[in-house]
Design a protein around this motif. Structure first.
Motif, PDB file in Angstrom:
ATOM      1  N   SER A  10       0.854  -1.187   0.000  1.00  0.00           N
ATOM      2  CA  SER A  10       0.000   0.000   0.000  1.00  0.00           C
ATOM      3  C   SER A  10       0.888   1.235   0.000  1.00  0.00           C
ATOM      4  O   SER A  10       2.082   1.162   0.316  1.00  0.00           O
ATOM      5  N   VAL A  11       0.310   2.368  -0.371  1.00  0.00           N
ATOM      6  CA  VAL A  11       1.032   3.638  -0.305  1.00  0.00           C
ATOM      7  C   VAL A  11       0.078   4.685   0.261  1.00  0.00           C
ATOM      8  O   VAL A  11      -1.090   4.773  -0.141  1.00  0.00           O
ATOM      9  N   GLU A  12       0.581   5.433   1.238  1.00  0.00           N
ATOM     10  CA  GLU A  12      -0.240   6.420   1.940  1.00  0.00           C
ATOM     11  C   GLU A  12       0.362   7.806   1.751  1.00  0.00           C
ATOM     12  O   GLU A  12       1.575   7.992   1.919  1.00  0.00           O
ATOM     13  N   PHE A  13      -0.472   8.779   1.379  1.00  0.00           N
ATOM     14  CA  PHE A  13      -0.021  10.132   1.102  1.00  0.00           C
ATOM     15  C   PHE A  13      -0.383  11.048   2.272  1.00  0.00           C
ATOM     16  O   PHE A  13      -1.361  10.800   2.995  1.00  0.00           O
ATOM     17  N   ASN A  14       0.365  12.143   2.434  1.00  0.00           N
ATOM     18  CA  ASN A  14       0.007  13.118   3.466  1.00  0.00           C
ATOM     19  C   ASN A  14      -0.907  14.205   2.920  1.00  0.00           C
ATOM     20  O   ASN A  14      -1.107  15.239   3.542  1.00  0.00           O
ATOM     21  N   PHE A  15      -1.448  13.978   1.729  1.00  0.00           N
ATOM     22  CA  PHE A  15      -2.420  14.871   1.116  1.00  0.00           C
ATOM     23  C   PHE A  15      -3.503  14.001   0.490  1.00  0.00           C
ATOM     24  O   PHE A  15      -3.326  12.794   0.311  1.00  0.00           O
ATOM     25  N   GLN A  16      -4.622  14.621   0.188  1.00  0.00           N
ATOM     26  CA  GLN A  16      -5.708  13.860  -0.429  1.00  0.00           C
ATOM     27  C   GLN A  16      -5.458  13.731  -1.923  1.00  0.00           C
ATOM     28  O   GLN A  16      -5.534  14.711  -2.660  1.00  0.00           O
ATOM     29  N   PRO A  17      -5.124  12.542  -2.406  1.00  0.00           N
ATOM     30  CA  PRO A  17      -4.860  12.390  -3.838  1.00  0.00           C
ATOM     31  C   PRO A  17      -6.145  12.502  -4.659  1.00  0.00           C
ATOM     32  O   PRO A  17      -7.216  12.094  -4.216  1.00  0.00           O
ATOM     33  N   LEU A  70      -3.767   4.236  -0.697  1.00  0.00           N
ATOM     34  CA  LEU A  70      -4.081   3.383  -1.836  1.00  0.00           C
ATOM     35  C   LEU A  70      -3.639   1.957  -1.505  1.00  0.00           C
ATOM     36  O   LEU A  70      -2.463   1.707  -1.237  1.00  0.00           O
ATOM     37  N   VAL A  71      -4.584   1.031  -1.522  1.00  0.00           N
ATOM     38  CA  VAL A  71      -4.322  -0.353  -1.125  1.00  0.00           C
ATOM     39  C   VAL A  71      -4.463  -1.259  -2.343  1.00  0.00           C
ATOM     40  O   VAL A  71      -5.464  -1.195  -3.066  1.00  0.00           O
ATOM     41  N   PHE A  72      -3.446  -2.085  -2.574  1.00  0.00           N
ATOM     42  CA  PHE A  72      -3.507  -3.084  -3.645  1.00  0.00           C
ATOM     43  C   PHE A  72      -4.286  -4.295  -3.120  1.00  0.00           C
ATOM     44  O   PHE A  72      -3.877  -4.926  -2.146  1.00  0.00           O
ATOM     45  N   ASP A  73      -5.394  -4.614  -3.772  1.00  0.00           N
ATOM     46  CA  ASP A  73      -6.238  -5.675  -3.240  1.00  0.00           C
ATOM     47  C   ASP A  73      -6.605  -6.728  -4.272  1.00  0.00           C
ATOM     48  O   ASP A  73      -7.468  -7.575  -4.020  1.00  0.00           O
ATOM     49  N   THR A  74      -5.974  -6.683  -5.443  1.00  0.00           N
ATOM     50  CA  THR A  74      -6.236  -7.676  -6.479  1.00  0.00           C
ATOM     51  C   THR A  74      -4.913  -8.243  -6.964  1.00  0.00           C
ATOM     52  O   THR A  74      -3.954  -7.504  -7.172  1.00  0.00           O
ATOM     53  N   LYS A  75      -4.859  -9.518  -7.132  1.00  0.00           N
ATOM     54  CA  LYS A  75      -3.622 -10.179  -7.537  1.00  0.00           C
ATOM     55  C   LYS A  75      -3.170  -9.689  -8.912  1.00  0.00           C
ATOM     56  O   LYS A  75      -3.952  -9.615  -9.849  1.00  0.00           O
ATOM     57  N   MET A  76      -1.896  -9.343  -9.012  1.00  0.00           N
ATOM     58  CA  MET A  76      -1.298  -8.970 -10.285  1.00  0.00           C
ATOM     59  C   MET A  76      -0.798 -10.223 -10.985  1.00  0.00           C
ATOM     60  O   MET A  76      -0.148 -11.078 -10.383  1.00  0.00           O
ATOM     61  N   GLU A  77      -1.118 -10.347 -12.245  1.00  0.00           N
ATOM     62  CA  GLU A  77      -0.670 -11.501 -13.010  1.00  0.00           C
ATOM     63  C   GLU A  77       0.735 -11.250 -13.574  1.00  0.00           C
ATOM     64  O   GLU A  77       1.131 -10.104 -13.762  1.00  0.00           O
ATOM     65  N   PRO A  78       1.505 -12.293 -13.828  1.00  0.00           N
ATOM     66  CA  PRO A  78       2.852 -12.117 -14.376  1.00  0.00           C
ATOM     67  C   PRO A  78       2.847 -11.270 -15.649  1.00  0.00           C
ATOM     68  O   PRO A  78       2.082 -11.531 -16.575  1.00  0.00           O
ATOM     69  N   GLY A  79       3.699 -10.229 -15.660  1.00  0.00           N
ATOM     70  CA  GLY A  79       3.802  -9.352 -16.816  1.00  0.00           C
ATOM     71  C   GLY A  79       2.763  -8.258 -16.879  1.00  0.00           C
ATOM     72  O   GLY A  79       2.867  -7.345 -17.701  1.00  0.00           O
TER      73      GLY A  79
END
Length: 305
Positions: free
Chosen positions: A193-200, A218-227
């Motif tokens: 995940s990545v967290e900002f100190n401002f509202q993106p 921003l939270v990654f919650d879906t599996k990324m497929e190779p490539g």
């Protein structure tokens, strides 16, 4: 990975960083896209490891094959150059515009000249100076330093000073790619995940099926497929002062959270997020405008945890 030379800078007993040497013949990175200075091999904090190769096999001449906190400046003089003439990239050198080539980050442009670098180091610091003069009128002096902050371990300071020594104005964008791999864990879309100190503000919502924006996180919650890759811009209505972000990896087995905090000293122009199944890259962009003889200085601060 090949046998590429490194310098090790040390903070406390449990914190150190390995920084690749600059070498036009044997160096880890010899491409035409990224600033050659200050590319980190790995950062070690106790039993934690940051960064790594995001694509294999590694090709030192491939313009995309850098890693860690590598930086890029947009081209100077591309639109003015005719085929067979040169343009300039800060931190890289004088490059040749050929027939059929277009302005792209993934083209391996031919070098007209690779400027020399002056490099010094001690136990906690690596310093770089590059002076480039070009008949295009775009010329500069770049000074850069990676330093472990002895007063705030485990922190690395990346300081820059850029001076326009040419006849033409310098106007370019600059960003840090921040190829992020933590504890050798690829970005399969879970745990990072990545967290900002401002509202993106989402400018390009391509990630809607891969991430969830929870407030300013921003939270990654879906599996990324190779490539599989992705890109998204987060843009404010105006530049953001004192912008920062925190990149996190939550270990699914132990729930331990590992990551780093990035703080820039110049106003953020926009935030780009790029990634592939092997890594994700929070990319803070700034804008540089210098008339002849003018200079600008800035610092990016990385604190690891």
């Amino acid at each position: 990975m090949g046998d590429y030379g490194c310098v090790t800078i040390v903070g406390s007993e449990n914190f150190r960083a390995e920084v690749f040497d600059i070498d036009a013949v044997k160096g880890y990175y010899r491409g035409s896209r990224f600033d050659w200075s200050g590319i980190i091999k790995n950062v070690y904090l106790e039993n934690k490891v940051f960064y790594g190769d995001w694509i294999t096999p590694h090709d030192p001449y491939n313009p995309e094959h850098a890693r860690s906190i590598c930086e890029e400046y947009t081209q100077l003089g591309w639109d003015e150059a005719s085929v067979g003439e040169e343009f300039v990239k800060i931190g890289v050198g004088r490059l040749l515009k050929k027939e059929g080539e277009y302005n792209s980050v993934d083209i391996a442009y031919e070098f007209v000249e690779v400027p020399e670098w002056q490099v010094t180091h001690d136990d906690s610091t690596v310093s770089y100076t590059q002076v480039l003069t070009s008949p295009t009128g775009y010329s500069y002096q770049l000074e850069k330093k990676l330093e472990i902050d002895s007063t705030n371990d485990p922190t690395i300071l990346v300081t820059h000073s850029l001076t326009n020594i040419g006849e033409k104005d310098i106007e370019c964008g600059q960003y840090v790619h921040n190829f992020t791999i933590i504890n050798h864990q690829p970005n399969h879309g879970q745990g990072y995940s990545v967290e900002f100190n401002f509202q993106p503000v989402q400018k390009t919502p391509e990630l809607k099926n891969k991430t969830t924006l929870q407030g300013n996180k921003l939270v990654f919650d879906t599996k990324m497929e190779p490539g599989e890759d992705f890109e998204e811009q987060f843009h404010e209505e105006k530049t953001v002062e004192n912008a920062s972000f925190t990149a996190n990896f939550s270990d699914p087995d132990t729930n331990e959270v590992t990551g780093y905090h990035h703080q820039g000293s110049l106003p953020l122009y926009y935030m780009n997020l790029w990634g592939i199944d092997s890594n994700f890259s929070p990319e803070p962009w700034i804008v540089i405008k210098l008339k002849p003889t003018e200079s600008v200085t800035w610092t990016n601060t990385y604190t690891y945890f």
